[in-house]
Enzyme design. Structure first.
Site, PDB file in Angstrom:
ATOM      1  N   THR A 134      -1.350   5.861  -9.148  1.00 54.39           N
ATOM      2  CA  THR A 134      -0.537   4.605  -9.604  1.00 54.39           C
ATOM      3  C   THR A 134       0.219   5.150 -11.376  1.00 54.39           C
ATOM      4  O   THR A 134      -0.505   6.140 -11.802  1.00 54.39           O
ATOM      5  CB  THR A 134      -1.668   3.621 -10.281  1.00 54.39           C
ATOM      6  OG1 THR A 134      -1.078   2.536 -11.056  1.00 54.39           O
ATOM      7  CG2 THR A 134      -2.935   4.282 -10.564  1.00 54.39           C
ATOM      8  N   LYS A 163      -8.487   6.472 -11.405  1.00 59.57           N
ATOM      9  CA  LYS A 163      -7.285   7.104 -10.699  1.00 59.57           C
ATOM     10  C   LYS A 163      -6.865   8.199 -11.493  1.00 59.57           C
ATOM     11  O   LYS A 163      -6.661   9.345 -10.737  1.00 59.57           O
ATOM     12  CB  LYS A 163      -6.149   6.019 -10.516  1.00 59.57           C
ATOM     13  CG  LYS A 163      -6.553   4.627  -9.816  1.00 59.57           C
ATOM     14  CD  LYS A 163      -6.872   5.147  -8.248  1.00 59.57           C
ATOM     15  CE  LYS A 163      -5.568   5.578  -7.615  1.00 59.57           C
ATOM     16  NZ  LYS A 163      -5.873   5.871  -6.138  1.00 59.57           N
TER      17      LYS A 163
HETATM   18  P1  NAD Z   1      -6.560  -2.667  -1.659  1.00 53.54           P
HETATM   19  O1  NAD Z   1      -7.311  -3.066  -2.674  1.00 53.54           O
HETATM   20  O2  NAD Z   1      -5.450  -3.642  -0.804  1.00 53.54           O
HETATM   21  O3  NAD Z   1      -7.032  -1.919  -0.299  1.00 53.54           O
HETATM   22  C1  NAD Z   1      -8.180  -0.867  -0.657  1.00 53.54           C
HETATM   23  C2  NAD Z   1      -8.526  -0.493   0.639  1.00 53.54           C
HETATM   24  O4  NAD Z   1      -9.629   0.446   0.410  1.00 53.54           O
HETATM   25  C3  NAD Z   1      -9.339  -1.694   1.424  1.00 53.54           C
HETATM   26  O5  NAD Z   1      -9.035  -1.759   2.897  1.00 53.54           O
HETATM   27  C4  NAD Z   1     -10.716  -1.243   1.159  1.00 53.54           C
HETATM   28  O6  NAD Z   1     -11.579  -1.630   2.351  1.00 53.54           O
HETATM   29  C5  NAD Z   1     -10.968   0.172   1.444  1.00 53.54           C
HETATM   30  N1  NAD Z   1     -11.881   0.893   0.760  1.00 53.54           N
HETATM   31  C6  NAD Z   1     -12.381   0.795  -0.704  1.00 53.54           C
HETATM   32  N2  NAD Z   1     -13.589   1.313  -0.963  1.00 53.54           N
HETATM   33  C7  NAD Z   1     -13.646   2.412   0.213  1.00 53.54           C
HETATM   34  C8  NAD Z   1     -14.333   3.408   0.372  1.00 53.54           C
HETATM   35  N3  NAD Z   1     -15.301   3.529  -0.422  1.00 53.54           N
HETATM   36  N4  NAD Z   1     -14.499   3.977   1.643  1.00 53.54           N
HETATM   37  C9  NAD Z   1     -13.209   3.486   2.459  1.00 53.54           C
HETATM   38  N5  NAD Z   1     -12.521   2.737   2.381  1.00 53.54           N
HETATM   39  C10 NAD Z   1     -12.601   1.824   1.077  1.00 53.54           C
HETATM   40  O7  NAD Z   1      -5.584  -1.671  -2.433  1.00 53.54           O
HETATM   41  P2  NAD Z   1      -4.126  -1.351  -2.408  1.00 53.54           P
HETATM   42  O8  NAD Z   1      -3.341  -2.234  -3.392  1.00 53.54           O
HETATM   43  O9  NAD Z   1      -3.453  -1.289  -0.887  1.00 53.54           O
HETATM   44  O10 NAD Z   1      -3.862   0.096  -2.795  1.00 53.54           O
HETATM   45  C11 NAD Z   1      -3.691   1.268  -2.116  1.00 53.54           C
HETATM   46  C12 NAD Z   1      -3.739   2.304  -3.027  1.00 53.54           C
HETATM   47  O11 NAD Z   1      -2.494   2.219  -3.751  1.00 53.54           O
HETATM   48  C13 NAD Z   1      -4.896   2.577  -3.994  1.00 53.54           C
HETATM   49  O12 NAD Z   1      -5.228   3.834  -4.240  1.00 53.54           O
HETATM   50  C14 NAD Z   1      -4.417   2.075  -5.440  1.00 53.54           C
HETATM   51  O13 NAD Z   1      -4.775   2.765  -6.602  1.00 53.54           O
HETATM   52  C15 NAD Z   1      -2.867   2.645  -5.426  1.00 53.54           C
HETATM   53  N6  NAD Z   1      -1.967   1.871  -5.920  1.00 53.54           N
HETATM   54  C16 NAD Z   1      -1.754   0.391  -5.973  1.00 53.54           C
HETATM   55  C17 NAD Z   1      -0.771  -0.325  -6.456  1.00 53.54           C
HETATM   56  C18 NAD Z   1      -0.677  -1.825  -6.070  1.00 53.54           C
HETATM   57  O14 NAD Z   1       0.169  -2.291  -6.642  1.00 53.54           O
HETATM   58  N7  NAD Z   1      -1.290  -2.473  -5.266  1.00 53.54           N
HETATM   59  C19 NAD Z   1      -0.001   0.245  -7.406  1.00 53.54           C
HETATM   60  C20 NAD Z   1       0.074   1.672  -7.546  1.00 53.54           C
HETATM   61  C21 NAD Z   1      -0.935   2.284  -6.783  1.00 53.54           C
END
Ligand code: NAD
Ligand code: TYD
Length: 358
Positions: A134, A163
């Site tokens: 992120t 992160k």
């Molecule tokens: P989300 O919260 O929608 O999904 C996270 C997923 O990870 C879920 O399916 C959850 O069940 C799984 N998970 C959580 N803990 C776990 C574990 N211990 N073992 C296995 N699975 C596990 O998140 P997202 O918004 O899809 O984000 C995905 C990635 O992108 C993350 O790494 C986040 O930091 C990064 N990110 C997201 C955004 C955003 O705007 N959503 C922006 C920048 C970066």
């Protein structure tokens, strides 16, 4: 040289971006290999988002219910499916939750990433570990300037600190142990399948239902909104063509204040959904609430490096992207109902374990 993958482990594929990425691989990118979706199914994970992929690609899509902190299950999965690359999304992802209860952020985001990296180092002829991160690791921007890949890290929330730590572990695995890695740091994503605790889906659903629309502080914090499919395309391009050990920033070139976002969503919901019973416009539901502690003022990405090196630029302007997103939430009430009620957990157990919730 373009990397070709046979058996790709996607962690967190039942979440928002991971789920969109798996859709993208099968429906748009023409990926010919197998995807193993490894997900612990926390509150944010919803396997139902991928029921069409499980149905249409039964030989090339596998779901494994596992936790990235569980080294034994991770190693066994890499071996069983002959995994040659990992795209790592799994994380605790919501800033407000990280303020209330940071423990899982430290264990999943930091320890879980370490477990995956260690397991990947044990795989012969491993091709790539791609880490999805992120822009929040860079902290908060003044009214001008942009985050670049060489901007110093200055995370302000437990989420962004965890992160940042995971980014450093990925970099260290490359520099110290020679593990092939790429990384992307992106801005705020929006689009289908996002859990309705994040700003955009929360506002769409509250607006639809005539509930208050909470805006933190003065509503003038700025985010750079990136349509999730543009992000998925960037990740896939970096995985295939990005330079080993490099980081690429990915942004939407769509800077908006939170108040602008909320007002635009209100107008769209007014136009696309039935009027509220009391005749009020949705904007009248906006409610200013106490600010988030440590609330970053502005995020904005300079995505010049990925544009220059790989030719990637965001294709979706906010107006088209917001309209598509509002329409998706209005058109998928069953998905919304399931993720909110927990009924999807029963559905999942039936799908994957042949029995409803005990
Ligand atoms: P989300 O919260 O929608 O999904 C996270 C997923 O990870 C879920 O399916 C959850 O069940 C799984 N998970 C959580 N803990 C776990 C574990 N211990 N073992 C296995 N699975 C596990 O998140 P997202 O918004 O899809 O984000 C995905 C990635 O992108 C993350 O790494 C986040 O930091 C990064 N990110 C997201 C955004 C955003 O705007 N959503 C922006 C920048 C970066
Ligand atoms: P969010 O979707 O939680 O993403 P992030 O904190 O990772 O940027 O929040 C986006 C912006 O919207 C952020 O500035 C906080 C603000 N916000 C609100 O004003 N009200 C809300 O109910 C939520 C969830 C967020």
């Amino acid at each position: 040289m373009t990397r070709i993958f046979q058996n790709l482990l996607v962690t967190g594929g039942a979440g928002f971006i991971g789920g969109n990425f798996i859709h993208y691989l099968f429906r748009e990118a023409g990926f010919a290999g197998r995807v193993v979706n490894f997900d612990a199914l926390t509150y944010a994970g919803n396997g139902e988002s991928l029921s069409d992929i499980a149905r249409d690609f039964p030989d090339r899509y596998v779901f494994v219910h596992g936790d990235i902190r569980d080294a034994e299950t991770v190693r066994a999965t890499l071996a069983k499916y002959g995994i040659d690359a990992i795209c790592h999304f799994a994380a605790e992802s919501h800033v407000d939750r990280s303020i209330l209860a940071p423990d899982d952020f430290v264990s999943t985001n930091i320890v879980g990433t370490h477990v995956l990296l260690s397991a990947a180092r044990g795989v012969k002829d491993f091709k790539l570990f791609h880490h999805v991160s992120t822009d929040e690791v860079f902290g908060s921007l003044p009214p001008d300037g942009f985050f670049r890949e060489d901007t110093p890290y200055a995370p302000n929330s437990p989420y962004s600190a965890s992160k940042a730590a995971s980014d450093h572990l990925v970099r260290a695995a490359n520099r110290t142990f020679g593990l092939p890695v790429t990384m992307t740091n992106c801005s705020n994503n929006y689009g289908p399948y996002q859990f309705p605790e994040k700003l955009i889906p929360l506002i769409i659903l509250n607006a639809l239902e005539g509930k208050p629309l909470p805006v933190y502080g003065d509503g003038l914090n700025i985010r750079d909104w990136l349509f999730v499919t543009d992000h998925c395309r960037a990740i896939w391009q970096v995985m295939r063509e990005g330079r080993d050990g490099e980081t690429y920033n990915v942004g939407g070139r769509n800077e908006l204040t939170n108040l602008e976002v909320v007002r635009k969503i209100c107008a769209l919901v007014d136009a696309l959904a039935p009027a509220l019973p009391d005749g009020r416009k949705r904007e009248e539901l906006i409610t200013f609430v106490k600010d988030r502690p440590g609330h970053d003022r502005r995020y904005a990405i300079d995505c010049g490096k990925i544009a220059r090196e790989l030719g990637w630029t965001p294709a979706t302007a906010w107006d088209g992207g917001f309209e598509a997103t509002v329409k998706w939430y209005l058109g998928n009430p069953a998905w919304v109902e399931h993720v909110r009620s927990g009924a999807y957990r029963d559905w999942l157990r039936r799908q994957y374990f042949g029995r409803p919730q005990a």
